[in-house]
Design an enzyme around this catalytic site. Structure first.
Site, mmCIF file in Angstrom:
data_model
loop_
_atom_site.group_PDB
_atom_site.id
_atom_site.type_symbol
_atom_site.label_atom_id
_atom_site.label_comp_id
_atom_site.label_asym_id
_atom_site.label_seq_id
_atom_site.Cartn_x
_atom_site.Cartn_y
_atom_site.Cartn_z
ATOM 1 N N ARG A 87 0.849 -1.197 0.000
ATOM 2 C CA ARG A 87 0.000 0.000 0.000
ATOM 3 C C ARG A 87 0.876 1.236 0.000
ATOM 4 N NH1 ARG A 87 -3.503 3.859 1.607
ATOM 5 N NH2 ARG A 87 -3.002 4.854 3.590
ATOM 6 N N GLU A 179 -3.169 7.212 9.579
ATOM 7 C CA GLU A 179 -3.761 6.912 8.278
ATOM 8 C C GLU A 179 -4.994 6.052 8.552
ATOM 9 O OE1 GLU A 179 -2.904 3.323 6.573
ATOM 10 O OE2 GLU A 179 -3.224 3.256 8.721
ATOM 11 N N ASP A 204 0.343 16.128 5.415
ATOM 12 C CA ASP A 204 -0.083 17.122 6.405
ATOM 13 C C ASP A 204 0.608 16.808 7.724
ATOM 14 O OD1 ASP A 204 -2.786 18.351 5.052
ATOM 15 O OD2 ASP A 204 -2.623 16.206 4.672
#
Length: 233
Positions: A87, A179, A204
């Site tokens: 991922r 996340e 961010d």
């Protein structure tokens, strides 16, 4: 074919990169792969197969959150015999150890989701990546001159209304970022005897409130894409 993937058996290579955003999957296929072919598009969740430096590799979108991600991961492993799942996504940093544009390798994933407790008889599951994939990522980053940040992430079911007062505690326990999928990805791969790893680019910083511009997001994500493709080639 599955309820969520309409690719034919054999369309997926054993190695697959995963992105939450299907448009990012399309972007990678068009910019970085040779002979890329769209192989699935159910619900506009796109998947492609192609070649990188002569080696076959597949790409698949997985949507947002653990629930969506684990559906696609399960079907990729069980129906399409995908063996290695990497991922690549974005994250929000919560530690002073990392900054904007840094790439994080998630060596463990805590979560506020109950999915892993459900699958593990209400015990705490140690959701961790495959060691060999992690080693390849680390060695490839060294070769490419990328300062790969290594530590835990927190996979949250919440994008909004998160308990921000917990950031300091998470950072204390070497959680670098938040996340939404790694804990589910790791648990599913562990259960189904596949290899998985999550790399995240910091878009961010939730403590300093810094954020990348759209252009900077693309540029920083390209660096992670190259790392991912190189380690899988």
């Amino acid at each position: 074919m599955t309820p969520h993937i309409n690719a034919k058996i054999g369309d997926f290579y054993p190695q697959c990169l995963l992105c939450g955003d299907p448009l990012r999957v399309s972007y990678i296929a068009k910019k970085f792969l040779q002979d890329a072919k769209e192989i699935t598009n159910v619900r506009n969740m796109l998947g492609f197969s192609g070649k990188y430096k002569g080696r076959g590799i597949s790409l698949m979108g997985h949507g947002m959150g653990i629930a969506s991600c684990t559906i696609y991961v399960t079907e990729l492993i069980k129906t399409y015999q995908v063996k290695e799942l990497l991922r690549i996504g974005t994250c929000g940093a919560i530690s002073p150890k990392v900054g904007l544009k840094d790439i994080i390798m998630a060596t463990g994933a805590s979560t506020d989701s109950k999915t892993n407790r459900v699958r593990f008889l209400n015990h705490d599951l140690s959701a961790t990546p495959d060691f060999e994939l992690s080693l390849r990522a680390y060695q490839t980053a060294k070769r490419l001159g990328i300062d790969l940040k290594v530590g835990n992430v927190f996979s949250s079911d919440f994008f909004y209304s998160f308990e921000t007062h917990a950031f300091d505690l998470m950072a204390k326990y070497n959680h670098l970022a938040i996340e939404m999928e790694a804990a589910g990805l790791y648990a599913t791969a562990m259960e189904l005897n596949a290899k998985a790893l999550c790399l995240c680019s910091v878009s961010d910083h939730l403590i300093t409130k810094e954020a990348l511009s759209p252009k900077e997001r693309v540029e920083s994500f390209d660096n992670m894409i190259i790392l991912a493709l190189e380690m899988m080639s």
